[in-house]
Design an enzyme around this catalytic site. Structure first.
Site, PDB file in Angstrom:
ATOM      1  NE  ARG A 262      -3.693  -2.470   2.000  1.00 27.98           N
ATOM      2  CZ  ARG A 262      -4.733  -2.819   2.730  1.00 27.98           C
ATOM      3  NH1 ARG A 262      -5.119  -2.025   3.723  1.00 27.98           N
ATOM      4  NH2 ARG A 262      -5.398  -3.920   2.467  1.00 27.98           N
ATOM      5  NE  ARG A 389      -3.467  -1.249  10.831  1.00 30.27           N
ATOM      6  CZ  ARG A 389      -4.331  -0.398  10.277  1.00 30.27           C
ATOM      7  NH1 ARG A 389      -5.634  -0.605  10.426  1.00 30.27           N
ATOM      8  NH2 ARG A 389      -3.907   0.633   9.602  1.00 30.27           N
TER       9      ARG A 389
END
Length: 423
Positions: A262, A389
């Site tokens: 990303r 995460r």
RNA sequence: GGUGGCGUGUCUGAGUGGCCUAAAGAGCACGUCUCGAAAGCGUGUGUUGGGGAGACUCAACCGUGGGUUCAAAUCCCACCGCCACCGCCA
């Protein structure tokens, strides 16, 4: 893309959907006009073409003067056909382009509003009470600090080698990824998912078909020399897996493990510390092809599998119903799971599941057999685990005063230890 | 990277400018025969789009995109993919 039939029969429904998404409403009426023009152009072309087909045939049979005469009129007709054909092609291109701009018809149950207008559906678990005065009696360290103590995460060398938002997972950090992936894949397999390692380098049709080029184009890495894209999620290659196919055996459930890339354009200053927001990470993604009538139920199942994962990691979280303005082009409804991050004193998105109904399948031309016709399938996706995460959530939520981290029971068989110790 | 060959429907495979409305076979479905089945026989058998309430009808589709021609699966150009061999390579 949406169903043109719905647009023709109930344009108001489409206008409303566009409106609550904060997308163009005018485009709906433009498309209606373009669709009408397209059909007129098709009719004109096909009538001329049929005439030409007949005439051509008679040219073949004719001889002498008759043939010469026929040839002359055939030539004239051919020119007309050519003009009508290009008019048709233009009209189709214009109508298709407009059709692709319209987002999926939002679920009436999705909360209306922008990013901040999500609705919290439920909470699970209780955040620990960190701080000197809290029950734990010590201040929580953030994952960057814990990552250093454990020699698990190295963002400094990541920046040296690959710039900002890069990192190395080392030692127990790397082992943690393998354990998470193995746990995820083994539970997904038990649930009937087919494990997949997809390509992360895809061609333009795959990228366009999934709807990522319009909506999130600026966040996609493009390799210009070869005209390939680096996927931001294995949703792309998993959705495109059955491109241009009529598939059988629905529902088909795939669990794809891949790296995700990303660009994170426009996020300057957001989450600059640590590995919450990075350019490259690994993820296990669930992807389902099913009959449209089963999509709602499958969506609930995806959410449940995501909750199961968080529960197994023993991390406090909440489930939110994402608001209409923040859904993305393909989804009619989206649930995010947000894990509690102690040092941010906040819930942060760790997984997300979307019901895309037939929207992606229409673009990608993926159908199933229904009686003697074919119809587009429904597609749904959901994160099983996004590694960085999840590592953040585990380290921060399970840390001890000495900097060690207790490993959640479910992960122990995959990691081989009960506790991560300072290195 | 180089050279050569190939890309046709669910599959095999024929088709080198008009008789292609894509042969033939296999598969599949239905029917017939049978106590039941197989074999045999008969019928049917793609996708997309336009028009129509519908029976139906018209158009497009032979890897993709252009071009030549009154007419293209067929001729020309470009691209993509597959196969084989050579070179390089984890």
């Amino acid at each position: 893309m949406i169903d043109l039939k719905i647009l023709r029969e109930d344009p108001e429904r489409v206008r409303l959907s566009q409106q609550v998404r904060g997308e163009s409403v005018e485009i709906v009426d433009q498309l209606l006009a373009l669709d009408e023009a397209r059909r007129t152009a098709i009719t004109t072309f096909e009538a001329l073409r049929a005439e030409q087909n007949l005439l051509s045939k008679s040219v073949g049979a004719a001889k002498g003067d008759e043939k010469t005469a026929l040839l002359a009129s055939a030539k004239e007709l051919s020119a007309k056909v050519k003009v009508a054909d290009s008019a048709r092609a233009e009209a189709e291109v214009a109508a298709n382009a407009a059709l692709l701009l319209i987002h999926n018809l939002i679920s009436p149950e999705a909360p209306v509003g922008s990013e901040a207008d999500f609705v919290v559906l439920e909470h699970f678990g209780t955040p620990r009470d960190f701080g000197i005065k809290g029950l734990e009696g010590f201040e929580a360290k953030d994952h960057v600090e814990l990552g250093k103590i454990l020699k698990a995460i190295d963002t400094e060398r990541g920046a040296k080698v690959s710039g900002s938002r890069s990192y190395y997972l080392t030692g127990v950090g790397a082992l943690l990824e393998f354990a998470l992936v193995n746990y995820a894949i083994s539970s997904a397999t038990k649930a009937g998912f087919i494990p997949v390692i997809p390509p992360v380098l895809v061609n333009p049709p795959a990228m366009e078909g999934t709807g990522f080029l319009g909506q999130a184009a600026e966040n996609v890495y493009h390799l210009e020399e070869d005209d390939y894209y680096l996927v931001g999620t294995s949703e792309v290659p998993l959705a495109a897996y059955h491109m241009d196919e009529v598939i059988e055996g629905l529902p088909l459930r795939y669990a794809g493990y891949s790296t995700c890339f990303r660009r994170e354009a426009g996020t300057y200053g957001k989450d600059t510390r640590g590995i919450i927001r990075v350019h490259q990470f690994d993820k296990v993604e669930m992807f389902i092809f099913c009959e449209p009538k089963d999509a709602l139920a499958e969506h609930q199942k995806l959410l449940q599998w995501e909750k199961d994962f968080l529960n197994a990691m023993e991390i406090p979280y909440r489930v939110i119903d994402v608001a209409s303005g923040d859904l993305g082009a393909s989804a009619i409804r989206k649930f995010d799971i947000e894990a509690w991050i102690p040092t941010q004193n906040a819930y942060r998105e760790v997984t997300s599941t979307s019901n895309c109904t037939e929207f992606q399948a229409r673009r990608l031309n993926i159908r199933y057999r229904d009686g003697d016709t074919t119809k587009p399938v429904a597609t749904l996706n959901g994160t099983l685990v996004a590694i960085p995460r999840m590592i953040v959530a585990i380290l921060e939520n399970h840390q001890q005063s000495d900097g060690s981290v207790v490993v959640p029971a479910a992960l122990r068989p995959f990691l081989g230890v009960d506790r991560l110790l300072p290195a």
